[in-house]
Design an enzyme around this catalytic site. Structure first.
Site, PDB file in Angstrom:
ATOM      1  N   GLY A  79      40.023  38.393  49.382  1.00 29.13           N
ATOM      2  CA  GLY A  79      39.856  38.949  48.036  1.00 29.13           C
ATOM      3  C   GLY A  79      39.819  37.889  46.945  1.00 29.13           C
TER       4      GLY A  79
ATOM      5  CB  CYS B 254      43.546  37.646  47.911  1.00 32.54           C
ATOM      6  SG  CYS B 254      44.340  37.353  49.450  1.00 32.54           S
TER       7      CYS B 254
ATOM      8  N   GLY C 273      42.976  38.294  53.152  1.00 33.52           N
ATOM      9  CA  GLY C 273      42.882  36.986  52.505  1.00 33.52           C
ATOM     10  C   GLY C 273      41.544  36.677  51.883  1.00 33.52           C
TER      11      GLY C 273
HETATM   12  P1  5GP Z   1      37.490  41.406  45.958  1.00 34.22           P
HETATM   13  O1  5GP Z   1      36.432  42.435  46.038  1.00 34.22           O
HETATM   14  O2  5GP Z   1      38.031  41.267  44.572  1.00 34.22           O
HETATM   15  O3  5GP Z   1      37.091  40.085  46.546  1.00 34.22           O
HETATM   16  O4  5GP Z   1      38.684  41.917  46.886  1.00 34.22           O
HETATM   17  C1  5GP Z   1      39.332  43.129  46.631  1.00 34.22           C
HETATM   18  C2  5GP Z   1      40.418  43.348  47.660  1.00 34.22           C
HETATM   19  O5  5GP Z   1      41.443  42.340  47.565  1.00 34.22           O
HETATM   20  C3  5GP Z   1      41.206  44.631  47.469  1.00 34.22           C
HETATM   21  O6  5GP Z   1      40.497  45.775  47.874  1.00 34.22           O
HETATM   22  C4  5GP Z   1      42.450  44.359  48.290  1.00 34.22           C
HETATM   23  O7  5GP Z   1      42.262  44.581  49.661  1.00 34.22           O
HETATM   24  C5  5GP Z   1      42.662  42.870  48.076  1.00 34.22           C
HETATM   25  N1  5GP Z   1      43.738  42.596  47.097  1.00 34.22           N
HETATM   26  C6  5GP Z   1      43.954  43.176  45.893  1.00 34.22           C
HETATM   27  N2  5GP Z   1      45.020  42.637  45.285  1.00 34.22           N
HETATM   28  C7  5GP Z   1      45.491  41.700  46.115  1.00 34.22           C
HETATM   29  C8  5GP Z   1      46.605  40.798  46.045  1.00 34.22           C
HETATM   30  O8  5GP Z   1      47.337  40.707  45.064  1.00 34.22           O
HETATM   31  N3  5GP Z   1      46.796  40.014  47.135  1.00 34.22           N
HETATM   32  C9  5GP Z   1      45.986  40.078  48.232  1.00 34.22           C
HETATM   33  N4  5GP Z   1      46.301  39.306  49.263  1.00 34.22           N
HETATM   34  N5  5GP Z   1      44.924  40.884  48.311  1.00 34.22           N
HETATM   35  C10 5GP Z   1      44.685  41.684  47.267  1.00 34.22           C
END
Ligand code: 5GP
Length: 361
Positions: A195, A198, A193
């Protein structure tokens, strides 16, 4: 008598369940803390090393590099990204829609991971990639690392590929981290949660603030000889330092690597400004692209956003590595592995002065 004992048991269990219902200790995010500076032997940012060497619980391999991993989102975990990042000894987790034939021979095995889901089709695709490329890292990726099926798949993959570095997740609790390491993972991916694209916390109410998840899961993993990879929630370069300070061995990041030449997708022009489209792998955009739509038993758990076009990724890499180097000189950490030992966090009300926010030129 039997009836009486039964009533007492029910009362006790209700009370116990009530007592455990809300954990009162506060859980923290990167934005809730700062790192305290300490006496440091380093004069310049050039005196510290952003690389380290890492050994694994199961895979008999010594890896050397900067333990930062680009997410296996289809617009960040690209081959172009991996080619750019390997120059800095950083990793890219390739997205799971690449076939064995898509992966070029000039990718350095030390600096990419191959991704798989847990279906038979995913595992067959993984098999073809392993046969053709013999990668070092395999990442078994599911949204919910609490499913029993996931544990079964980890055990099967560990038996099949005993010498590979197995990464898997995602989870956010100490106990589950240990269970997955016992099942065969070298590196547990931590974060639910957090991301940037996300919406799981909004859709399900499930989640755990990322700094606390890292602190608790890293401690658990290290107790049993395993490692963790903090995944998601990095907003500023300083958040990498905070995640390493909390005990992360690797850090995965998606959003900060979106919007570059090496990220997938076209540059789009909206009202005279240039953007790239970035979306979560559980967004309706991704589900339409790869599964023909959102199945009627589920909902989208990801966002689709426009990210300002940022040009080549090397500028972002230098900004990230420059930030981490600077943290290291402030706390006296000579290399990445020293950051945890040299880190003391303080809880704060705010991390920055916001008076001129929105006025940048
Ligand atoms: P960020 O670095 O962009 O904050 O987070 C990346 C991470 O978000 C990814 O490695 C993956 O674990 C998660 N993530 C990617 N796509 C999604 C999505 O559609 N839903 C959710 N819940 N998490 C995602």
């Amino acid at each position: 008598m039997k009836k009486f004992l039964c009533i007492v048991a029910v009362l006790l269990s209700t009370q116990l369940a009530g007592a455990l219902k809300v954990s009162e200790d506060i859980k923290l995010d990167f934005s809730d803390v700062l790192i305290v500076p300490k006496n440091s032997p380093f004069k310049s940012r050039n005196d510290v090393k952003v690389t380290t060497t890492i050994r694994f619980k199961y895979a008999d391999y010594v890896w050397a590099g900067a333990p930062i991993v680009v997410s296996n989102i289809d617009t960040t975990g690209t081959i172009e990204m991996a080619l750019a990042l390997q120059e800095y000894k950083m990793l890219t987790c390739l997205h799971k829609f690449y076939t064995a034939d898509d992966i070029p021979k000039n990718l350095d095995k030390n600096y990419y991971m191959v991704s798989t889901g847990t279906s038979q089709k995913d595992l067959d695709r993984l098999d073809a990639i392993v046969k053709k490329h013999d990668p070092i890292f395999i990442c078994i990726d599911v949204a919910n690392g609490y499913s029993q099926h996931f544990v079964e798949v980890i055990k099967r993959v560990r038996i099949k590929y005993p010498s590979k570095v197995l990464v898997g997740g995602n989870v956010v609790t100490a106990e589950r981290t240990k269970e997955l390491i016992h099942a065969g993972l070298d590196i547990v991916k931590v974060g639910i949660g957090s991301g940037s694209v996300c919406v799981t916390r909004l859709q399900t109410g499930i989640g755990y603030p990322q700094l606390s998840a890292v602190l608790e899961c890293a401690k658990a993993a290290h107790e049993v000889g395993g490692l963790i990879m903090s995944d998601g929630g990095i907003v500023h370069p300083g958040d990498f330092s905070k995640a390493f300070g909390a005990g992360a061995d690797f850090i995965m990041c998606g959003g900060m690597f979106a919007g570059h030449d090496e990220s997938g997708g076209e540059v789009v022009e909206i009202e005279g400004k240039h953007y790239k489209i970035f979306y979560g792998m559980a967004s309706s955009t991704a589900m339409h692209k790869y599964h023909g739509g959102v199945a009627d038993y589920r909902s989208s758990e990801g966002k689709t956003v426009k990210v300002p076009y940022k040009g080549p990724v090397k500028n972002t890499i230098q900004n990230i590595l420059g930030g981490i180097r600077s943290t290291m000189t402030y706390i006296g950490a000579g290399n990445i592995a020293d950051i945890e030992r040299c880190t003391t966090f303080i809880r704060v009300n705010a991390i920055v002065n916001k008076i001129y926010n929105g006025h940048e030129v």
